[in-house]
Design a protein around this motif. Structure first.
Motif, short mmCIF file in Angstrom:
data_model
loop_
_atom_site.label_atom_id
_atom_site.label_comp_id
_atom_site.label_asym_id
_atom_site.label_seq_id
_atom_site.Cartn_x
_atom_site.Cartn_y
_atom_site.Cartn_z
N PHE A 97 -5.83 7.01 1.65
CA PHE A 97 -5.98 7.19 3.01
C PHE A 97 -5.16 7.95 3.65
O PHE A 97 -5.21 8.40 4.89
CB PHE A 97 -6.30 5.92 3.55
CG PHE A 97 -7.06 6.09 4.94
CD1 PHE A 97 -8.37 5.87 5.17
CD2 PHE A 97 -6.54 6.07 5.96
CE1 PHE A 97 -9.09 5.78 6.38
CE2 PHE A 97 -6.72 6.32 7.40
CZ PHE A 97 -8.30 6.05 7.28
N PHE A 98 -3.97 8.04 2.94
CA PHE A 98 -2.61 8.41 3.64
C PHE A 98 -2.67 9.84 4.27
O PHE A 98 -2.41 10.10 5.28
CB PHE A 98 -1.35 8.24 2.64
CG PHE A 98 -0.08 8.78 3.39
CD1 PHE A 98 0.48 8.05 4.49
CD2 PHE A 98 0.63 10.00 3.09
CE1 PHE A 98 1.75 8.40 5.02
CE2 PHE A 98 1.60 10.58 3.72
CZ PHE A 98 2.19 9.67 4.90
N ARG A 99 -3.37 10.59 3.54
CA ARG A 99 -3.49 12.10 3.69
C ARG A 99 -4.30 12.10 5.06
O ARG A 99 -4.23 13.25 6.01
CB ARG A 99 -4.22 13.00 2.71
CG ARG A 99 -5.48 12.72 2.38
CD ARG A 99 -6.21 13.43 1.24
NE ARG A 99 -7.46 12.75 0.83
CZ ARG A 99 -8.66 12.94 1.33
NH1 ARG A 99 -8.53 14.24 2.49
NH2 ARG A 99 -9.49 12.46 1.23
N LEU A 100 -5.27 11.17 5.40
CA LEU A 100 -6.04 11.23 6.57
C LEU A 100 -5.33 10.95 7.78
O LEU A 100 -5.78 11.11 8.87
CB LEU A 100 -7.26 10.22 6.28
CG LEU A 100 -8.32 10.66 5.22
CD1 LEU A 100 -9.29 9.68 5.33
CD2 LEU A 100 -8.90 12.08 5.25
N LEU A 101 -4.01 10.44 7.93
CA LEU A 101 -3.39 10.28 8.78
C LEU A 101 -2.97 11.33 9.54
O LEU A 101 -2.66 11.50 10.62
CB LEU A 101 -2.05 9.41 8.56
CG LEU A 101 -2.32 8.09 7.87
CD1 LEU A 101 -0.91 7.29 7.69
CD2 LEU A 101 -3.38 7.29 8.50
N LYS A 102 -3.05 12.66 8.81
CA LYS A 102 -2.86 14.04 9.58
C LYS A 102 -3.77 14.55 10.02
O LYS A 102 -4.90 14.61 9.25
CB LYS A 102 -1.79 14.70 8.32
CG LYS A 102 -1.70 16.48 9.20
CD LYS A 102 -0.85 16.97 8.35
CE LYS A 102 -0.83 18.62 8.82
NZ LYS A 102 -0.41 18.68 10.32
#
Ligand SMILES: [Zn+2]
Ligand SMILES: [Zn+2]
Length: 242
Positions: A97-102
């Protein structure tokens, strides 16, 4: 520091309330800890979204992170309205999910793990890795000489008490009643929350991540069998100053 409970339901929010979300403030700095379902709506009861300085997500179960999307759109709209100009940092574990924080130039992700020591405004934050189906962390948040600790979601394990030692406030998940077993699901019972607070010698315990079944007052009574200090149930918009 001041903590406002924005949301405290496990899994999904009750009507017109929210799942996990805590606004932590000191000296005008606003940290949103968790951004579960309903949090973007509810947090506006106490702050404008443009005034949030940072967001921290402990893991990527939806009841802790699913309002990141609406939060990003809110920041986009408020940037376009020229209410804000800087992107919002969202701290979270590395993972799918980390990439969706941008989100374009409006928000960006910053990874952390159990070795990280973050300084966010007046808050110094350290972590311990939880036992949970997804990578998840408990957090210890220090502000001057006060400490707020937060379990996020976890099964019980011995090192937790040492990590929370001497905290002024422990916000502890309490997904199950004492006669249940949360181990497989990666959650704590009321009696484990009480035991943890007692072992860690914390000054105050708040039970959160509450279940949608049973009499919640029984959670308090069950935790009190292990912990002699002050205990409260989390509730919508409850404010605690520590
Ligand atoms: Zn949860
Ligand atoms: Zn979880």
């Amino acid at each position: 520091m001041k903590v406002t409970i924005i949301g405290h339901w496990g899994g999904f929010p009750k009507a017109r309330e929210a799942s996990s979300g805590y606004l932590i403030e000191h000296d005008g700095y606003k940290l949103l800890l968790e951004c579960g379902s309903g949090v973007v709506s509810s947090v506006q009861e106490v702050t404008d979204i443009k005034d949030i300085d940072a967001v921290l997500i402990t893991h990527y179960h939806y009841d802790h992170c699913c309002d990141i999307g609406p939060l990003q759109y809110a920041r986009q709209i408020k940037t376009q309205l020229k209410e804000i100009s800087a992107p919002l940092p969202i701290y979270g574990p590395q993972g799918e999910f980390f990439r969706l924080l941008k989100w374009e130039d409006y928000t960006y992700g910053v990874g952390f793990d159990e070795n990280s020591n973050l300084t966010l405004g007046p808050f110094e934050i350290s972590f311990i890795k939880n036992i949970h189906p997804l990578e998840a962390y408990s957090a210890r948040i220090k502000c001057k000489d006060k400490v707020l600790s937060y379990t996020s979601d976890t099964s019980y394990f011995e090192d937790l008490a040492g990590f929370f030692k001497g905290s002024d406030l422990l916000i502890c998940e309490c997904s199950f009643y004492s006669d249940m077993d949360g181990t497989k699901a990666g959650h704590l019972t009321s009696s484990q929350a009480g035991l943890l607070a007692e072992k860690a010698r914390v000054r105050k315990l708040i039970l959160t991540h509450l279940p949608h079944f049973g009499d919640l007052n029984n959670l308090l009574a069950e935790a009190r069998e292990y912990y002699e200090g002050e205990i409260e149930l989390a509730s919508y918009m409850k404010e605690i100053n520590i």
